[in-house]
Write a protein that holds these residues in place. Sequence first.
Motif, PDB file in Angstrom:
ATOM      1  N   THR A   1      29.130  39.086  35.290  1.00  0.00           N
ATOM      2  CA  THR A   1      28.982  37.655  35.022  1.00  0.00           C
ATOM      3  C   THR A   1      29.972  36.821  35.821  1.00  0.00           C
ATOM      4  OG1 THR A   1      28.339  38.277  32.768  1.00  0.00           O
ATOM      5  CG2 THR A   1      28.868  35.961  33.158  1.00  0.00           C
ATOM      6  N   PHE A   2      31.188  37.333  36.022  1.00  0.00           N
ATOM      7  CA  PHE A   2      32.261  36.544  36.620  1.00  0.00           C
ATOM      8  C   PHE A   2      32.693  37.045  37.991  1.00  0.00           C
ATOM      9  CE2 PHE A   2      32.711  36.464  31.980  1.00  0.00           C
ATOM     10  CZ  PHE A   2      32.457  35.109  31.759  1.00  0.00           C
ATOM     11  N   GLY A   3      31.975  37.979  38.555  1.00  0.00           N
ATOM     12  CA  GLY A   3      32.342  38.477  39.870  1.00  0.00           C
ATOM     13  C   GLY A   3      31.865  39.898  40.079  1.00  0.00           C
ATOM     14  N   SER A   4      32.416  40.531  41.109  1.00  0.00           N
ATOM     15  CA  SER A   4      32.027  41.904  41.438  1.00  0.00           C
ATOM     16  C   SER A   4      33.206  42.843  41.257  1.00  0.00           C
ATOM     17  CB  SER A   4      31.527  41.992  42.882  1.00  0.00           C
ATOM     18  OG  SER A   4      30.366  41.210  43.053  1.00  0.00           O
ATOM     19  N   ALA A   5      32.902  44.069  40.847  1.00  0.00           N
ATOM     20  CA  ALA A   5      33.943  45.086  40.695  1.00  0.00           C
ATOM     21  C   ALA A   5      33.765  46.120  41.789  1.00  0.00           C
ATOM     22  CB  ALA A   5      33.850  45.744  39.324  1.00  0.00           C
ATOM     23  N   TYR A   6      34.870  46.504  42.428  1.00  0.00           N
ATOM     24  CA  TYR A   6      34.833  47.448  43.539  1.00  0.00           C
ATOM     25  C   TYR A   6      35.688  48.666  43.204  1.00  0.00           C
ATOM     26  CZ  TYR A   6      33.097  43.420  46.160  1.00  0.00           C
ATOM     27  OH  TYR A   6      32.370  42.345  46.597  1.00  0.00           O
ATOM     28  N   ALA A   7      35.198  49.841  43.549  1.00  0.00           N
ATOM     29  CA  ALA A   7      35.983  51.068  43.416  1.00  0.00           C
ATOM     30  C   ALA A   7      36.663  51.335  44.748  1.00  0.00           C
ATOM     31  CB  ALA A   7      35.081  52.236  43.042  1.00  0.00           C
ATOM     32  N   ALA A   8      37.960  51.573  44.706  1.00  0.00           N
ATOM     33  CA  ALA A   8      38.709  51.821  45.938  1.00  0.00           C
ATOM     34  C   ALA A   8      39.598  53.032  45.760  1.00  0.00           C
ATOM     35  CB  ALA A   8      39.547  50.601  46.298  1.00  0.00           C
TER      36      ALA A   8
ATOM     37  N   VAL B   1      40.200  49.989  40.488  1.00  0.00           N
ATOM     38  CA  VAL B   1      39.090  49.043  40.440  1.00  0.00           C
ATOM     39  C   VAL B   1      39.648  47.669  40.776  1.00  0.00           C
ATOM     40  CG1 VAL B   1      37.410  47.888  38.960  1.00  0.00           C
ATOM     41  CG2 VAL B   1      37.728  50.346  38.777  1.00  0.00           C
ATOM     42  N   VAL B   2      39.012  47.022  41.719  1.00  0.00           N
ATOM     43  CA  VAL B   2      39.399  45.670  42.126  1.00  0.00           C
ATOM     44  C   VAL B   2      38.300  44.717  41.656  1.00  0.00           C
ATOM     45  CG1 VAL B   2      39.969  44.136  44.031  1.00  0.00           C
ATOM     46  CG2 VAL B   2      40.597  46.561  44.143  1.00  0.00           C
ATOM     47  N   LYS B   3      38.672  43.797  40.780  1.00  0.00           N
ATOM     48  CA  LYS B   3      37.733  42.783  40.302  1.00  0.00           C
ATOM     49  C   LYS B   3      37.902  41.536  41.148  1.00  0.00           C
ATOM     50  CE  LYS B   3      34.826  41.211  37.065  1.00  0.00           C
ATOM     51  NZ  LYS B   3      33.613  41.880  36.599  1.00  0.00           N
ATOM     52  N   ARG B   4      36.861  41.152  41.858  1.00  0.00           N
ATOM     53  CA  ARG B   4      36.894  39.978  42.730  1.00  0.00           C
ATOM     54  C   ARG B   4      36.136  38.860  42.033  1.00  0.00           C
ATOM     55  NH1 ARG B   4      34.381  39.754  48.869  1.00  0.00           N
ATOM     56  NH2 ARG B   4      35.918  38.290  49.759  1.00  0.00           N
ATOM     57  N   LEU B   5      36.881  37.827  41.601  1.00  0.00           N
ATOM     58  CA  LEU B   5      36.300  36.767  40.801  1.00  0.00           C
ATOM     59  C   LEU B   5      35.564  35.754  41.663  1.00  0.00           C
ATOM     60  CD1 LEU B   5      39.182  36.052  38.264  1.00  0.00           C
ATOM     61  CD2 LEU B   5      37.362  37.758  38.138  1.00  0.00           C
ATOM     62  N   THR B   6      34.491  35.217  41.089  1.00  0.00           N
ATOM     63  CA  THR B   6      33.773  34.104  41.703  1.00  0.00           C
ATOM     64  C   THR B   6      34.019  32.868  40.849  1.00  0.00           C
ATOM     65  OG1 THR B   6      31.786  34.675  40.444  1.00  0.00           O
ATOM     66  CG2 THR B   6      31.969  35.567  42.668  1.00  0.00           C
ATOM     67  N   GLY B   7      33.728  31.716  41.383  1.00  0.00           N
ATOM     68  CA  GLY B   7      33.956  30.499  40.618  1.00  0.00           C
ATOM     69  C   GLY B   7      35.291  29.875  40.969  1.00  0.00           C
ATOM     70  N   SER B   8      35.446  28.661  40.537  1.00  0.00           N
ATOM     71  CA  SER B   8      36.643  27.892  40.887  1.00  0.00           C
ATOM     72  C   SER B   8      37.656  27.927  39.745  1.00  0.00           C
ATOM     73  CB  SER B   8      36.246  26.442  41.194  1.00  0.00           C
ATOM     74  OG  SER B   8      37.388  25.661  41.443  1.00  0.00           O
ATOM     75  N   ILE B   9      38.881  28.315  40.078  1.00  0.00           N
ATOM     76  CA  ILE B   9      39.972  28.289  39.119  1.00  0.00           C
ATOM     77  C   ILE B   9      41.264  28.051  39.886  1.00  0.00           C
ATOM     78  CG2 ILE B   9      40.092  30.823  39.187  1.00  0.00           C
ATOM     79  CD1 ILE B   9      41.288  30.724  36.388  1.00  0.00           C
ATOM     80  N   SER B  10      42.057  27.119  39.404  1.00  0.00           N
ATOM     81  CA  SER B  10      43.286  26.777  40.120  1.00  0.00           C
ATOM     82  C   SER B  10      44.280  27.925  40.047  1.00  0.00           C
ATOM     83  CB  SER B  10      43.908  25.515  39.521  1.00  0.00           C
ATOM     84  OG  SER B  10      44.403  25.788  38.221  1.00  0.00           O
ATOM     85  N   GLU B  11      45.177  27.942  41.016  1.00  0.00           N
ATOM     86  CA  GLU B  11      46.166  29.018  41.057  1.00  0.00           C
ATOM     87  C   GLU B  11      47.076  29.004  39.833  1.00  0.00           C
ATOM     88  OE1 GLU B  11      49.663  30.676  44.044  1.00  0.00           O
ATOM     89  OE2 GLU B  11      47.980  29.519  44.845  1.00  0.00           O
ATOM     90  N   PRO B  12      47.609  27.843  39.395  1.00  0.00           N
ATOM     91  CA  PRO B  12      48.445  27.836  38.184  1.00  0.00           C
ATOM     92  C   PRO B  12      47.687  28.324  36.948  1.00  0.00           C
ATOM     93  CG  PRO B  12      48.720  25.811  39.416  1.00  0.00           C
ATOM     94  CD  PRO B  12      47.570  26.521  40.035  1.00  0.00           C
TER      95      PRO B  12
END
Length: 666
Positions: free
Chosen positions: A68-75, A84-95
């Motif tokens: 729902t919130f991005g893709s998960a990668y096996a490395a 597992v690296v979860k790469r988020l999609t969508g806009s969220i500020s750094e703070p």
Amino acid sequence: MSAINDNRERLVAAALKKEQLWQLFHAQSRSPSVLSETSSFSSSFNIGSPVNDLAFDFSSLGISSRGTFGSAYAAAIDNGVRIVVKRLTGSISEPEFKRHMDIIGNVKHENVAALRGYYCSEHERLMLYDYYTKGSVYALLHGETGDNRAHVDWETRLKIAIGAARGIAEIHKQKGRNLVHGNIKSSNIFLDPQHYGCVSDLGLANMIETTFMPTARCYAPEVKSTRHVSQASDMYGFGIVLLELLTRKSTEHLPGGPKPIDLVKLVGSIKSKERAAKVFDTDLLKHPTIKEDMVKVLQIGIQCVSKSIKKRPKIPEVVNMLEDIARVNTESHGPSPKKLVFVEGVIPTYTIEEMLGASAEVLGKGTFGKCYLARLENGNTIAVKRLKDYVCVTLKEFQQHMEVTRSMRHENVAELRAYVFSRYEILLVYDYYDEGSLFAALHGTGKRFLDWETRLKIAVDAARGITRIHRQDSWKLVHGNIKSSNIFITENKHGTVSHNGLAKLVSPIILSKMPNSGHCAPEVTDTAKVSQASDVYSFGVVLLEIISGKHSQINTDVGQVSLVEWIQSVLRKEWTSEVFDVELLRYPDDEEAMVQVLQIAMDCVANVPERRPRMPEVVKMLEEISGIGPSEASNLEDVLEDQWGQPSIELRLEYLLEDLLPTLTP
């Protein structure tokens, strides 16, 4: 020169990155660490290069799933460590991202997937987790179909539910008891090494605003987007997971996965026991002892998916209810830890640790499991039968069966020496017979010649042993798996019947899944259908093996057929001599006896159960043919049975003495 220096710096940065990741995933601390462009956070990481220079080459990583919130990668990183690296999609500020990472990083519980690190740059938001080798609950339940579908026993399903509930309870305690997971579903629950559920992807719904697909049936009806998630909607999602565990039907559609089902509507259609049977996973319905537990978990699931938010239970209540089910299950099925119990009258000469630690070899794989030869340190050898699949009896029922087995002591029935009974496994310990089984003698790689006298003696002994078994429990006990591999040869060339009554202890096995069904009566479609009449049929097949020297199933020009079918076809052509083992033809004087035994065998394998003789009749006929007189014990039992039916042996002896005493009075 500057280009060369730039490349060198990029390579050094990538090498540093790999080393730091290796240290991160080998560290004892479970606190998350940040990998940022400009600063370090709770670690010494300080990598000053763009994300594409940091070994995060997503084109080379194996994508595990798109959520729902991005893709998960096996490395895979150095030394084979997988992450597992979860790469988020969508806009969220750094703070905002870092604030949420602080909250999530403080949730430390064995049933919550720990955040091991995160990375934040202008264009990337990455989260690093441990890799769970056993995969997600979704993949376990729905990843394979047909014959490849994994067997998931009730213990595992219950542990998944308990683990996930404990994880959610820990999440709901955080942030002043206001923290929400927001996306509870089977694809976000992973199996730890002990097969407990472990909740992952915590808090993503709190960071990224998105609208949920209306076709996704794992979300509460009040949830339209991440703005509406709550602890109550978490409970709804967990209720859906419980229903998935019970039905093995999916509510969400993933690539290659099954068609999604509206589970709430499905369980809502239950109006009768018959309908309930269609809802539960058919694999679970094979095990009647867990039906009560299944219904209890179903009731919890139905409460959790209530449309009314107020009617949904709190997660601590659910944890207690599930743990109570597991506790009662343990009490009714015996302790989970293995404990070696010696049968009454047997002197213990070894421990469970010595038995399990002994060198072992597989003697054979049978209908109900494997049999092992174990060589103990004290020099003794034992045979250990390990029953597969579910144990379908309670501890009390098993102990009652053991009492019946113990009371039938007979020279032609292999005695059970000890056993291990746990919730999902039974180990049965017998004496080991150096001479091996009748099957091995007739068909094994090291087969040896058995003369007619020896074969006939073994047949008489086996018939006596089966008769002894049938007499137990008021003529109700069934062996259930009579075949030449379960008849053993003693050192003085006598026969003894082993592994009796196993069909009562494990869940039914259908005929097509039996390793060798040539010994089964035609009416036996699964192991629950065995009877004393089917035992007689199976013994008839053993007699045919003794006579012909052939397997219970043989290969012919038209394919594989049962030994019974082959002999019937030969007899129809009146080629009786072709039935007999060529090695027996050297005994022409015994041909008449062989023909008589053949006739007994054909009577035993009659298609109609009522036309088969009973085992006491078979014993008498074989004794007459062999000239082996009945034992004194057999004579006494026959007399007592003829006069008084089936009271206990002690009571029958008492009656007999009462009749005899007047004649002995002077």
